[in-house]
Write a protein that holds these residues in place. Structure first.
Motif, PDB file in Angstrom:
ATOM      1  N   GLU A   1       0.815  -1.213   0.000  1.00  0.00           N
ATOM      2  CA  GLU A   1       0.000   0.000   0.000  1.00  0.00           C
ATOM      3  C   GLU A   1       0.848   1.262   0.000  1.00  0.00           C
ATOM      4  O   GLU A   1       0.421   2.304  -0.501  1.00  0.00           O
TER       5      GLU A   1
ATOM      6  N   ARG B   1       0.137  -5.485  -8.842  1.00  0.00           N
ATOM      7  CA  ARG B   1      -1.130  -5.050  -9.416  1.00  0.00           C
ATOM      8  C   ARG B   1      -2.307  -5.821  -8.804  1.00  0.00           C
ATOM      9  O   ARG B   1      -3.391  -5.287  -8.623  1.00  0.00           O
ATOM     10  N   ARG B   2      -2.097  -7.099  -8.486  1.00  0.00           N
ATOM     11  CA  ARG B   2      -3.180  -7.893  -7.916  1.00  0.00           C
ATOM     12  C   ARG B   2      -3.610  -7.364  -6.561  1.00  0.00           C
ATOM     13  O   ARG B   2      -4.775  -7.475  -6.175  1.00  0.00           O
ATOM     14  N   ARG B   3      -2.668  -6.784  -5.848  1.00  0.00           N
ATOM     15  CA  ARG B   3      -2.980  -6.223  -4.530  1.00  0.00           C
ATOM     16  C   ARG B   3      -3.642  -4.859  -4.639  1.00  0.00           C
ATOM     17  O   ARG B   3      -3.874  -4.186  -3.647  1.00  0.00           O
ATOM     18  N   GLY B   4      -3.905  -4.387  -5.837  1.00  0.00           N
ATOM     19  CA  GLY B   4      -4.620  -3.126  -6.045  1.00  0.00           C
ATOM     20  C   GLY B   4      -3.735  -1.894  -6.023  1.00  0.00           C
ATOM     21  O   GLY B   4      -4.236  -0.759  -6.012  1.00  0.00           O
TER      22      GLY B   4
ATOM     23  N   ARG C   1      -1.488   1.095  -7.372  1.00  0.00           N
ATOM     24  CA  ARG C   1      -1.343   1.886  -8.578  1.00  0.00           C
ATOM     25  C   ARG C   1       0.075   2.408  -8.727  1.00  0.00           C
ATOM     26  O   ARG C   1       0.307   3.388  -9.444  1.00  0.00           O
TER      27      ARG C   1
END
Length: 884
Positions: A778, A802-805, A807
C-alpha cells in the motif's frame, strides 16, 4: 548093344543141341545147362557103346538110366519150352516199356525197396550226365542230391515204403558236372501180393527254367505293384468297356479324395469324376483307334466337386483275360496356376525392368553384356545393340578393374551378391560419371554360377547433393559457432552494460555534486561521460551482432552512419586494402532505418570486397542524395518521392561472370573455397534492404571489380523533442522499490533516487522483492525492476503488485527491449533500456508517480462525492518529505 548105345547117344546129342538152341530170357541159364548135360550124356553113351570099361550089365543099366534121364529131359524141355515162351512174351513187354520210357521226355527212375536205382531212363541220363549203367544199383541220395535235401528225400521215400502214395515233391538233382536242376516229382509204388512195396517209381519234370520264369514273373509283378502303388503319379486301372475301377494307387486316392473302398469296383462315370461324362467316351474311342493316349488335357472333379485340370496318358493292358485301361493322371491345376502366376510375375518383372529408373544390366561371367534396360541405355549413352557387343569392363576406367574383379571374386561368386560399391563409368560421349553398383550371381539348377546381373545408379546428383549437404553442415556448424559466440557476446554485453550503467550513474552524480566553476573537474566528468557513451555504442553493436537487441526503425543520419563505420571497416578489411569514403558534407542524408542493420549491410559488403581482393586493392564507399535521374544513376534504380539515398560500394577485385552475378543473392550460394564462406552475406544484405523498402543492384565483370548500388527512401531530418524541465528535487519521500541483481547498478540507482527525494528500499532478488511487496504494497509509489534477473520472476512480482490493487508506477529496465508490448500494457509499465542516464530515470519515475497520484486523487474524488478535501486523511507518502 552097340547100336542101342549109338541110338541113345544120338538122342542125347539132339536133345543137347535143341536145349542150347532154345531162346532164353536175359540172365536165364537153365537151357544152356540142360543142353550141356544132354551132350555129356550123349558122349557117355557113345563111350559105353564102343567098349567102355563097364560090363554088359553095367552098360544095360547105363542105357536104362539114360533112357529114364532122357525121358525126364524131354519132359523138362517141354516145360522149359512153355516157360521160355512165357518169358519171351514178358521180355518183349519189358523191352517195349523200356523203349517207351527211354523215348519219353519225362524223367523216370525206378527204385527198389532199399532205394537202389533199378531203372534210369534216357531223360535222366540226359539231365544228370550219368549213364544208366553208372546209376543202376546206386541210391539217389548218395550222388544225385544236395546235402541240404538228403533228409527230406529220404523222408519222402520212407513215406512211400509205408504205403503213402502217390505223392509229389520237388528237389534238386546234382548233375555230374556239378550243376543243379530243380525237378518236380510225382511218385508211386509197386507192391507184391502181400502188399509190400517192391519198387518205387518216380516220374519227374525239370522245372528249373519254369520256376525261374515264375520267380521273375513274381518279381516283375511285385515290382509293378510297388511301382504302381508307390508312384507319385496318380494311377488307375479300369475296364475298357464300362470303366469299372480295378485298382488305384495312393496318389490317385489323395488326388480325388475318395477311399479305395469307394473306388474299387465302381465306374468312373458313376463317381462323377469326369467334368463332362462324354469326355470318357471320346477318350476311349481315341484310345482304341490309336492304341494309346499321350499327354492329353482333361477336366475332372474330385469328391468335393472342385475342378481339377490334368494331363492324361492311357494304355490298353490285359488283366485276368479282360481288356483294361492303365491311366496316368497328372494334376496340373497348381502348375497351371503357378505358370499363370509366373507369366504375370515375368510380365511384372519385365515392366519393372523396362520402367525402372535404376540401370539394370545382365552379363556373362566374363563380362559380356547380354541385356540391359532403358535406364542403363540412357546412363551409358550406348544403344542396346552397341552394349551387347561390349563388356562391362569396357565401360569402366582401368583404374577400377582390379578393385571390381576382387569384389566379384570375394563377394559375388563367394556369397551370391555384393555390397553396394562405387566406381566410374565412361559414357559414349566420353564423359565420366560416378555410379553405385550392386551385383548378384545367377546360378543353374546344380548351384553353379552361370551369369550375373547388376543394378547401376548414376550418383552424380547424389554426389552434388552430398557436397551441398556437407557444405550446409559446415554452414550449420559455423552458424552454431556464431550463435555460441553471439550468446557469449550478449552475456558480455549485458555485464558490460551493467558496469556502464554504474559508471554513467556515478558520472551523473559526480557532475551534480561537482563545482560548476571547477572546469577541470567538469571536463574530466564530461570525458568520462563521453567514454561511457562510446562504450555504450559498442555494447549496442555487440547486442545487435548477437541479435539480442531490439530492432526498431527510426530516422537516422546515413551520412553519420557511414562516417562512424569507416574506422570499424578499416580494421575489418586490413591494411592491404585502401578504404575511400566519399560522403557529401554539404547535405546530411536521412533515412528511416535500424542503424544496427545498416551497419551490418556495410560490414557484409566490406567483407565480400576484402575476399575479392586477396592481394590488396581499393574499396570505395560513396553516398549521395538523388532528387532526379542523372547519367551516373542506373536506369533500373528507382527514385522515391522524398528523395533517394544512393549508397555505392565499389571494389577492384576479381569480379564475377554473369552466371555467378545472377545468383549472388541466393542463400548459401558462394564462390569462396570450402570453409571460407557461408553464402549468407549478400542474402542477408538483400533481406535488410528489402525490409527497408529499398533496392539493391550488383554490377560486375571478370577482372573488372564489383559495384553494389543501394537505393533507400529519404526522410526529413529528425529535430527531436525538447527535454522537459525537471525539478531539482522531484521526490517528496515517496517509497520506491528497486529490484536489481547487479550490486553496482542497484547502488547507483538507489543513490540517484534518494538524491531525487525518494525513499528507497533495494532488493537483489525475488524473495526480497516479494517480502517488500507483501509488507509495503500500500505504501509503494513506484517499483524500478531489472528484468536481467529471471524475467518471469520480475513479471510475477509486478503482477503481484497489481493484484494487490496498487497503482504504483512500474519501470522495467533491461539490456535489450525483449519485453512484449502486450505485457507492458497489461502491467501499465514502462521500459527503460540500459545503459540509461540517471536524469532520464528520475524524470520517468517522477512523471509516472505524478500520473499515478493524479489517478488516485480522481478516484478518491469520485468515491467521496462533495465531501470536503479536509476530510481526507493525509497521505503517508507526502508526510515524510525530504531525502531519507
Amino acid at each position: 548093344m552097340t547100336t542101342l548105345f549109338m541110338l541113345a547117344a544120338l538122342i542125347w546129342t539132339a536133345a543137347g543141341v535143341a536145349a542150347l538152341c532154345t531162346p532164353r530170357r536175359l540172365g536165364d541159364v537153365r537151357c544152356p545147362l540142360l543142353g550141356v548135360t544132354c551132350l555129356l550124356f550123349g558122349a557117355f553113351t557113345v563111350w559105353m557103346g564102343f567098349g567102355g570099361t563097364f560090363g554088359a550089365g553095367t552098360g544095360a543099366a547105363a542105357l536104362l538110366v539114360s533112357t529114364v534121364v532122357l525121358s525126364s529131359v524131354l519132359v523138362l524141355n517141354r516145360s522149359l519150352t512153355r516157360q521160355i515162351r512165357r518169358d519171351a512174351v514178358h521180355l518183349a513187354d519189358n523191352e517195349l516199356a523200356a523203349a517207351v520210357l527211354d523215348t519219353a521226355g519225362a524223367l523216370v527212375v525206378v527204385l527198389d525197396a532199399e532205394g537202389a536205382i533199378v531203372r534210369f531212363n534216357r531223360a535222366c541220363e540226359t539231365l544228370t550226365g550219368y549213364s544208366a549203367s553208372e546209376a543202376i544199383g546206386r541210391k539217389v541220395w548218395d550222388f544225385l542230391l544236395t546235402e541240404e535235401e538228403v533228409d527230406s528225400v529220404r523222408s519222402v521215400f520212407a513215406e512211400l515204403r509205408s504205403g503213402h502214395f502217390p505223392n509229389q515233391h520237388e528237389n534238386y538233382w546234382v548233375r555230374k558236372d556239378g550243376g543243379r536242376r530243380l525237378v518236380a516229382w510225382s511218385n508211386t509204388a509197386i507192391v507184391d501180393a502181400t502188399g509190400a512195396v517192391q519198387f518205387v517209381i518216380g516220374t519227374g519234370v525239370d522245372v528249373t527254367d519254369q520256376r525261374r520264369i515264375e520267380a521273375d514273373l513274381r518279381k516283375s509283378e511285385e515290382r509293378f505293384s510297388k511301382a504302381f502303388h508307390g508312384s507319385p503319379q496318380s494311377l488307375i486301372i479300369a475296364t475298357l468297356e464300362d470303366g469299372v475301377i480295378q485298382d488305384v494307387n495312393q496318389a490317385f486316392v489323395d488326388l480325388f479324395g475318395f477311399t479305395r473302398h469307394e473306388l474299387i469296383g465302381r465306374p468312373t462315370k458313376a463317381l462323377g469324376m469326369w467334368d463332362n461324362p462324354d469326355d470318357r467316351d471320346l477318350f476311349m474311342q481315341r484310345l482304341v483307334a490309336c492304341g494309346a493316349v499321350r499327354d492329353e488335357s482333361a477336366r475332372f472333379r474330385d469328391r468335393s466337386g472342385r475342378l481339377r485340370l490334368a494331363r492324361v496318358w492311357m494304355e490298353i493292358i490285359e488283366l485276368q483275360g479282360r481288356r483294361c485301361v492303365l491311366g496316368v493322371v497328372e494334376d496340373v491345376t497348381e502348375r497351371l496356376r503357378s505358370e499363370n502366376a509366373l507369366r504375370e510375375s515375368e510380365q511384372k518383372y519385365r515392366t519393372l525392368f523396362d520402367t525402372s529408373r535404376d540401370g539394370i544390366v545382365y552379363v556373362t561371367l566374363d563380362g559380356r553384356i547380354t541385356d540391359a534396360n532403358a535406364a542403363y541405355v540412357d546412363l551409358t549413352g550406348f544403344s542396346l545393340q552397341e552394349l551387347r557387343a561390349l563388356r562391362y569392363q569396357d565401360l569402366t576406367p582401368p583404374t577400377w578393374h582390379e578393385m571390381e574383379a576382387d569384389i566379384i571374386r570375394s563377394q559375388v561368386t563367394a556369397r551370391g551378391y555384393s555390397d553396394d560399391y562405387e566406381k566410374e563409368y565412361v559414357r559414349k560421349d566420353g564423359r565420366v560419371i560416378p555410379v553405385s553398383v550392386r551385383a548378384w550371381v545367377i546360378r543353374d539348377e546344380s548351384g553353379g554360377p552361370i551369369s550375373m546381373w547388376a543394378r547401376v545408379i548414376d550418383i552424380s546428383e547424389h554426389r552434388r547433393l552430398e557436397a551441398e549437404r556437407s557444405q550446409l553442415e559446415k554452414q550449420l556448424r559455423h552458424s552454431q559457432k556464431m550463435e555460441a559466440i553471439g550468446t557469449l557476446t550478449a552475456g558480455v554485453a549485458h555485464d558490460f552494460n551493467n558496469l556502464l550503467m554504474a559508471i554513467s550513474g556515478y558520472v551523473d552524480v559526480a557532475a551534480a555534486c561537482a563545482d560548476e566553476d571547477n572546469e577541470e573537474l567538469q571536463s574530466a566528468v564530461a570525458g568520462i561521460r563521453q567514454a561511457a557513451q562510446q562504450a555504450t555504442h559498442i555494447t549496442k553493436s555487440m547486442l545487435t551482432f548477437s541479435r539480442k537487441a531490439a530492432l526498431t526503425r527510426a530516422p537516422v543520419s546515413l551520412s553519420r552512419l557511414v562516417e562512424s563505420a569507416t574506422g570499424m571497416l578499416t580494421h575489418l578489411i586490413g591494411r592491404r586494402i585502401t578504404l575511400d569514403a566519399q560522403v557529401d558534407a554539404r547535405e546530411d542524408v536521412w533515412i528511416e532505418a535500424d542503424a544496427a542493420q545498416v551497419q551490418q549491410v556495410l560490414m557484409n559488403l566490406a567483407i565480400n570486397a576484402r575476399d575479392a581482393m586477396p592481394d590488396g586493392g581499393r574499396l570505395q564507399i560513396a553516398l549521395r542524395r538523388a532528387e532526379r535521374r542523372s547519367e551516373d544513376l542506373p536506369s533500373n534504380v528507382p527514385l522515391f518521392q522524398a528523395g533517394t539515398a544512393v549508397l555505392t560500394v565499389t571494389d577492384t577485385g576479381c569480379g564475377m561472370n554473369e552466371e555467378v552475378r545472377s545468383r549472388v543473392f541466393e542463400p548459401f550460394f558462394t564462390t569462396k573455397p570450402r570453409g571460407q564462406g557461408t553464402g549468407l552475406g549478400l542474402s542477408v544484405v538483400h533481406g535488410i534492404i528489402a525490409e527497408h523498402r529499398g533496392y539493391i543492384d550488383v554490377r560486375s565483370a571478370p577482372d573488372k571489380g564489383t559495384t553494389v548500388v543501394i537505393a533507400l527512401p529519404c526522410v526529413s531530418p529528425r529535430t527531436g523533442p525538447g527535454k522537459e524541465p525537471v525539478a531539482e528535487q522531484p521526490g517528496h519521500g515517496e517509497l520506491v522499490l528497486v529490484v536489481e541483481p547487479e550490486p553496482a547498478v542497484r547502488a547507483v540507482v538507489t543513490s540517484a533516487l534518494r538524491h531525487a527525494g525518494y525513499r528507497v528500499v533495494g532488493a537483489s532478488g525475488d524473495e526480497e522483492a516479494r517480502f517488500h511487496i507483501q509488507r509495503e504494497a500500500e505504501a509503494l509509489c513506484a517499483m524500478v525492476a531489472s528484468i536481467d534477473a529471471p524475467e518471469d520472476i520480475v513479471i510475477k512480482c509486478a503482477a503481484e503488485l497489481r493484484r494487490r490493487g496498487s497503482r504504483a508506477a512500474i519501470v522495467l529496465t533491461a539490456n535489450s527491449a525483449t519485453v512484449p508490448a502486450e505485457t507492458l500494457r497489461s502491467l501499465d509499465a514502462d521500459l527503460l533500456t540500459k545503459p540509461f542516464s540517471l536524469p532520464d530515470l528520475t524524470a520517468l519515475v517522477s512523471r509516472r508517480i505524478g500520473a499515478s497520484q493524479a489517478a488516485n486523487r480522481a478516484s478518491d474524488s469520485r468515491n467521496t462525492g462533495s465531501e470536503s478535501p479536509s476530510g481526507a486523511s493525509e497521505s503517508p507518502i507526502t508526510a515524510t518529505g525530504g531525502l531519507t
